[in-house]
Structure formats: structure tokens, C-alpha cells
Design a protein around this motif. Structure first.
Motif, mmCIF file in Angstrom:
data_model
loop_
_atom_site.group_PDB
_atom_site.id
_atom_site.type_symbol
_atom_site.label_atom_id
_atom_site.label_comp_id
_atom_site.label_asym_id
_atom_site.label_seq_id
_atom_site.Cartn_x
_atom_site.Cartn_y
_atom_site.Cartn_z
ATOM 1 N N PRO A 241 64.702 54.078 60.322
ATOM 2 C CA PRO A 241 64.104 55.214 59.613
ATOM 3 C C PRO A 241 63.493 56.259 60.527
ATOM 4 C CG PRO A 241 63.515 53.154 58.550
ATOM 5 C CD PRO A 241 64.184 52.790 59.831
ATOM 6 N N LEU B 53 73.063 66.193 58.490
ATOM 7 C CA LEU B 53 73.062 64.958 59.270
ATOM 8 C C LEU B 53 74.214 64.050 58.860
ATOM 9 C CD1 LEU B 53 71.729 63.214 61.400
ATOM 10 C CD2 LEU B 53 70.168 62.342 59.649
ATOM 11 N N SER C 64 57.822 62.085 63.214
ATOM 12 C CA SER C 64 58.844 61.114 62.790
ATOM 13 C C SER C 64 58.204 59.911 62.114
ATOM 14 C CB SER C 64 59.697 60.672 63.985
ATOM 15 O OG SER C 64 58.966 59.847 64.876
ATOM 16 N N LEU D 56 77.206 62.087 61.315
ATOM 17 C CA LEU D 56 77.168 60.639 61.519
ATOM 18 C C LEU D 56 78.407 59.979 60.922
ATOM 19 C CD1 LEU D 56 73.442 59.911 60.560
ATOM 20 C CD2 LEU D 56 74.403 59.956 62.877
ATOM 21 N N PRO E 77 75.583 55.625 57.940
ATOM 22 C CA PRO E 77 74.140 55.838 57.801
ATOM 23 C C PRO E 77 73.361 55.109 58.885
ATOM 24 C CG PRO E 77 75.138 55.271 55.695
ATOM 25 C CD PRO E 77 76.186 55.040 56.731
ATOM 26 N N LEU E 78 72.231 55.693 59.259
ATOM 27 C CA LEU E 78 71.358 55.073 60.256
ATOM 28 C C LEU E 78 70.518 53.981 59.621
ATOM 29 C CD1 LEU E 78 70.172 58.314 62.059
ATOM 30 C CD2 LEU E 78 71.542 56.497 63.082
ATOM 31 N N GLU E 79 70.222 52.961 60.388
ATOM 32 C CA GLU E 79 69.388 51.867 59.897
ATOM 33 C C GLU E 79 67.962 51.947 60.429
ATOM 34 O OE1 GLU E 79 71.323 48.215 60.806
ATOM 35 O OE2 GLU E 79 73.054 48.622 59.514
ATOM 36 N N SER F 12 69.586 66.499 55.296
ATOM 37 C CA SER F 12 70.329 65.257 55.093
ATOM 38 C C SER F 12 71.822 65.526 54.922
ATOM 39 C CB SER F 12 69.783 64.506 53.877
ATOM 40 O OG SER F 12 69.792 65.320 52.725
ATOM 41 N N GLU G 164 66.267 58.386 62.057
ATOM 42 C CA GLU G 164 66.753 59.316 61.030
ATOM 43 C C GLU G 164 65.753 60.449 60.825
ATOM 44 O OE1 GLU G 164 68.069 59.390 56.301
ATOM 45 O OE2 GLU G 164 67.323 57.548 57.199
ATOM 46 N N LEU H 64 65.836 62.930 63.731
ATOM 47 C CA LEU H 64 66.995 63.829 63.661
ATOM 48 C C LEU H 64 66.815 64.892 62.585
ATOM 49 C CD1 LEU H 64 69.862 61.240 64.194
ATOM 50 C CD2 LEU H 64 69.351 63.196 65.682
ATOM 51 N N LEU H 65 66.275 64.522 61.437
ATOM 52 C CA LEU H 65 66.033 65.506 60.379
ATOM 53 C C LEU H 65 65.029 66.559 60.834
ATOM 54 C CD1 LEU H 65 65.856 63.116 57.292
ATOM 55 C CD2 LEU H 65 67.633 64.828 57.739
ATOM 56 N N LEU I 115 60.526 58.647 53.816
ATOM 57 C CA LEU I 115 61.861 58.097 53.593
ATOM 58 C C LEU I 115 61.787 56.708 52.962
ATOM 59 C CD1 LEU I 115 63.741 59.036 56.909
ATOM 60 C CD2 LEU I 115 63.587 60.330 54.787
#
Length: 475
Positions: free
Chosen positions: A124, A113, A61, A117, A120-122, A110, A127, A130-131, A68
């Protein structure tokens, strides 16, 4: 491996990114900041057990979050290994597998995901986690519950533990909806083909007969091909070494072999001693197409990491100057040549700025392996599919035109220049060469050995994607 997009920080993803592409073919040498201890403050959580999937997800991650944010994957991996020096070899392998697989599936994870959701997640790294977990769920459905549990354990050590419940809820919701999510992804072009929409459209337009195979090839693992160094071994001797080591292979040419299963270079017989190099079969075409002869003065204008430089020197007794734009990249060329027992003048310079490096003596042969979108080697550099933007292609084309104009000035009358990219996009390939030839009346497009004026190899199970055109200067 050979060769190189010029990694750079874009700060945006291909589907939504905006902003100018760089006009100089320089490599962004910045690396993401080293990973920190991301366990929540307060009562310390114990570290994840070494060798577990949770540990691999946590480390990966960090690397994916760097991509990202716009960093090249190679830079991200460098930062990871520096930040986590004590990882078990198996964990390092698992981290790389997770990163490369998730990025090859760019667009699919993406898409799924986003379905899970509400906004969007803040964070990184959440995120990214999860990816990675979604990729693992699709590729290893038999381990679904382990994936969820281990991802939740990793989440507890990120973002001060605030989003552990969110990760748990998203992944368990994904399992409940899995069949519907996969069906929706298969119906969406970007998610199905795992490329940005602009990339898909460009390939459909420019390669109407092969676009599906081209995109599918970019989503596979690349082949591993070897080039035997005839100055330190022979084809027969090296094939015998591989056979003795129980390494199976296919012969592509007398000095070119493709392994049935890729493996670390450290396990290749004679690699450290310079008897063999790893080089894609497509990249190995350059030396023969340049039509070398003993005694020629040769320029490799964009040389790093040095695979083609070495192949030129292995192919003929020439006087070779190798240039690249950064000291650390030039050092990679020197290191490669030293391992192989080869000698050339290696200098750090931008080949477009003649006053920095040219002494006025023309070259009889020039290899112009120009910086490009690297769209033909995306399976080796899967972050390209995430980082590359449509407007980048015009930026690369501008740099390529500048390089051609500069190098033509140092090519001797009667000399030949091989223009080479690892791109599948015509603006960087046939159109670029046609425009250059139209501007220069002393430029003749020479025939390649197969009688054609250009060779465009699309990625296949045997080789990556490359474009070649040979230009001859009137005497």
C-alpha cells in the motif's frame, strides 16, 4: 471546519467496494497504527533530509496508505502528526498539500497508474507513493526530474527497498508516455471528472443542468468563510481588525466574511479570544432558517463539532441542548462554546434513543443536521470520493429516517424542525423529506424566507453544498 461526515472504516474503495454501510451514525474512533521506521533492514540508510520533497512524499505515503486501507483522512493525519512530531512546519504543509491534492484527483491518478503497471501492487505505501508522485508530476511538470529522484529516494526506505527499481521504472516510463497518458485520462469519465463512475451517473441524473459544474467544484480548493461573534465583537470592529492585519476579504452578510486567501486559524485576529469562527457560508444559513426567538427551548440533535450550535446561541437567547454520539465529539462542542463564551447543555447520546437523554419536555425548535454522505463537502474531505460507495447512500438514508422519526416525537406542537444535510443526493434530501411528510399528517412543510419549501445549494466558489427543509408540527 463545519461539518463532518462520520468517518468510518470501509475497507474498500468506491469503484469496487462491497459490503453494508453502517446503520448507526457513529464515528470510527480508531486511528491507523503509528508509522514505523520503514528503512530496509541490514545497512541502515540515512534519513531523508528535513524539508525535502522526498521527506514529504515519504510521510504522505503513510497517510495515503491509511486511506487506501479504508481510514478517514482526518484519522490518517492524526496518526501522521503523532508518528512524525518533529516535521518542519513547511514539510507538514507540503504533506497536507500532497494528500489533499492526490485525493481530490481520485480516479485520475489510479487510472494513470493502472496503465503503467502490469499487475496491481501489493504494498500500500508503494502504491500511495506512486499516486502522490503522479499527482505532483501533473501539477508541477517543471519539477518532473526532481519528483522522480525524490520519490525513488523515498522508495528506498519502504518495503525494505525491494521496490525502488519498480518506482524508478514506473515514473520514468510515465514521463516518456506523459502526453498519451493524460489524453487517455481525459477521455475516461472517472479520470476526467475525478469521481467514481456511480457518483458521476447519480449527479448527471439528479442535476442534469448543473452536473458538470457540481463535479468541477468538488475538485477545487474550498473557500474560507468567517462568522463574527456578535457577543464578543461587531461586524465593523472585526472588519477593521482584518484590514489592519492586511487580510483581504469579501463581505457576504454583516457578520459573514469570505477571505480572499485561506489561512491558518492561528493567524486570524481574535480567533483564540472567540471573536470569530470559521464556518462555511452555506452552513451559516441554518440559524436564520430555524426561525429562533428568545426564550425558546432548542435541540441541536447532531451537534459536533459545534459550529451551528454556537451560531444558534449567538443568534438568540435560547435554552439549548446539544447532543452527539461520542464523548470526544461532545467535548469538541464544549471546547468551541468555551472559546466563544457561550453556554449550553451538552450531552453524549444517540438522538434516536430517547430514553438515553429526553426528560419529556418538548422542544420548540430542533436542528436536525443529520449524518449524510457529505457529498456536498467532498472538496473539504477529499477522501470521501475514494471511500464512499454507492450502497452507502441507502445506509445514510435509513439512519436519517430513524432520526426524523425520533425527533418528531420531542418536537412541541407548533414547533419547527430544520432538516439539513451536506449532501447533493436526492435520496438523502428532497425524497427523504417528502417521504417523511407523507407519513405524518401533523407535518407541514413550512416556507423558507425566499418562498420555497426547500433550499438546495450546490457547491460553488462561495459555499459548500447543503440541503435545507423546514418542517412544522401542527398545533
Amino acid at each position: 471546519m463545519d461539518k463532518k461526515p462520520f468517518p468510518r472504516r470501509t475497507g474498500a474503495r468506491p469503484a469496487t467496494g462491497r459490503g453494508p454501510a453502517r446503520s448507526r451514525p457513529t464515528q470510527d474512533s480508531r486511528t491507523p497504527p503509528p508509522a514505523r521506521d520503514h528503512r530496509p533492514r541490514g545497512p541502515a540508510l540515512p534519513p531523508l533530509a528535513a524539508g525535502t520533497l522526498g521527506e514529504a512524499l515519504l510521510v504522505a505515503s503513510d497517510g495515503l496508505a491509511a486511506v487506501l486501507k479504508g481510514y478517514a483522512l482526518n484519522d490518517g493525519l492524526l496518526g501522521l502528526w503523532q508518528a512524525y512530531p518533529d516535521l518542519l512546519p513547511a514539510t507538514r504543509g507540503a504533506v497536507q498539500d500532497l494528500l489533499y491534492g492526490t485525493l481530490r484527483d481520485c480516479g485520475r491518478g489510479s487510472f494513470i497508474l493502472a496503465k503503467l503497471l502490469s499487475k496491481p501492487l501489493e504494498e500500500p505505501r508503494i502504491e500511495a507513493l506512486l499516486l502522490l508522485a503522479l499527482y505532483r508530476l501533473e501539477t508541477r511538470p517543471d519539477t518532473a526530474h526532481t519528483v522522480v529522484d525524490q520519490a525513488v529516494e523515498a522508495a528506498a526506505r519502504l518495503a525494505e527497498g525491494r521496490l525502488k527499481a519498480l518506482v524508478n521504472g514506473v515514473l520514468r516510463n510515465a514521463l516518456r508516455q506523459w502526453a498519451a497518458l493524460l489524453a487517455a485520462a481525459d477521455a475516461d469519465p472517472a479520470a476526467h471528472w475525478r469521481h467514481a463512475a456511480w457518483w458521476i451517473k447519480a449527479v448527471q441524473r439528479q442535476h442534469p443542468e448543473h452536473w458538470q459544474a457540481l463535479l468541477a467544484a468538488n475538485n477545487t480548493h474550498p473557500p474560507m468563510s468567517l462568522r463574527v461573534n456578535p457577543r464578543r465583537s461587531s461586524a465593523d470592529a472585526y472588519r477593521a481588525e482584518l484590514t489592519e492585519a492586511a487580510i483581504t476579504f469579501t463581505e457576504l452578510a454583516p457578520l459573514a466574511l469570505q477571505l480572499d486567501t485561506p489561512r491558518p486559524v492561528s493567524s486570524l485576529p481574535g480567533f483564540a479570544e472567540g471573536r470569530v469562527s470559521v464556518q462555511d457560508w452555506g452552513a451559516q444559513q441554518a440559524a436564520a432558517l430555524l426561525d429562533l426567538a428568545a426564550g425558546q427551548r432548542v435541540l441541536d440533535a447532531c451537534a459536533a463539532p459545534g459550529g451551528k450550535t454556537a451560531h444558534l446561541l449567538e443568534s438568540a437567547d435560547i435554552a439549548l441542548l446539544a447532543l452527539d454520539v461520542e464523548d470526544k465529539r461532545s467535548q469538541r462542542v464544549r471546547d468551541n462554546l468555551a472559546r466563544l463564551g457561550l453556554s449550553a447543555e451538552v450531552r453524549t447520546a444517540d438522538c434516536r434513543h430517547l430514553d438515553e437523554w429526553w426528560n419529556g419536555q418538548p422542544f420548540e425548535r430542533i436542528l436536525a443536521d443529520v449524518p449524510c454522505s457529505a457529498s456536498g463537502v467532498a472538496r473539504r474531505h477529499p477522501d470521501i470520493k475514494w471511500l464512499r460507495r454507492e450502497e452507502d447512500i441507502a445506509g445514510f438514508a435509513t439512519v436519517q429516517a430513524e432520526i426524523l422519526e425520533a425527533l418528531w416525537q420531542v418536537l412541541a406542537p407548533g414547533g419547527k424542525m430544520l432538516y439539513l444535510t451536506c449532501s447533493v443526493f436526492e435520496e438523502e434530501n428532497g425524497r427523504q423529506v417528502a417521504r417523511f411528510a407523507a407519513r405524518h399528517k401533523d407535518c407541514r412543510r413550512a416556507r423558507l424566507p425566499d418562498g420555497t419549501f426547500e433550499r438546495h445549494w450546490l457547491p460553488t466558489a462561495q459555499h459548500d453544498g447543503f440541503y435545507f427543509a423546514l418542517l412544522e408540527k401542527s398545533a
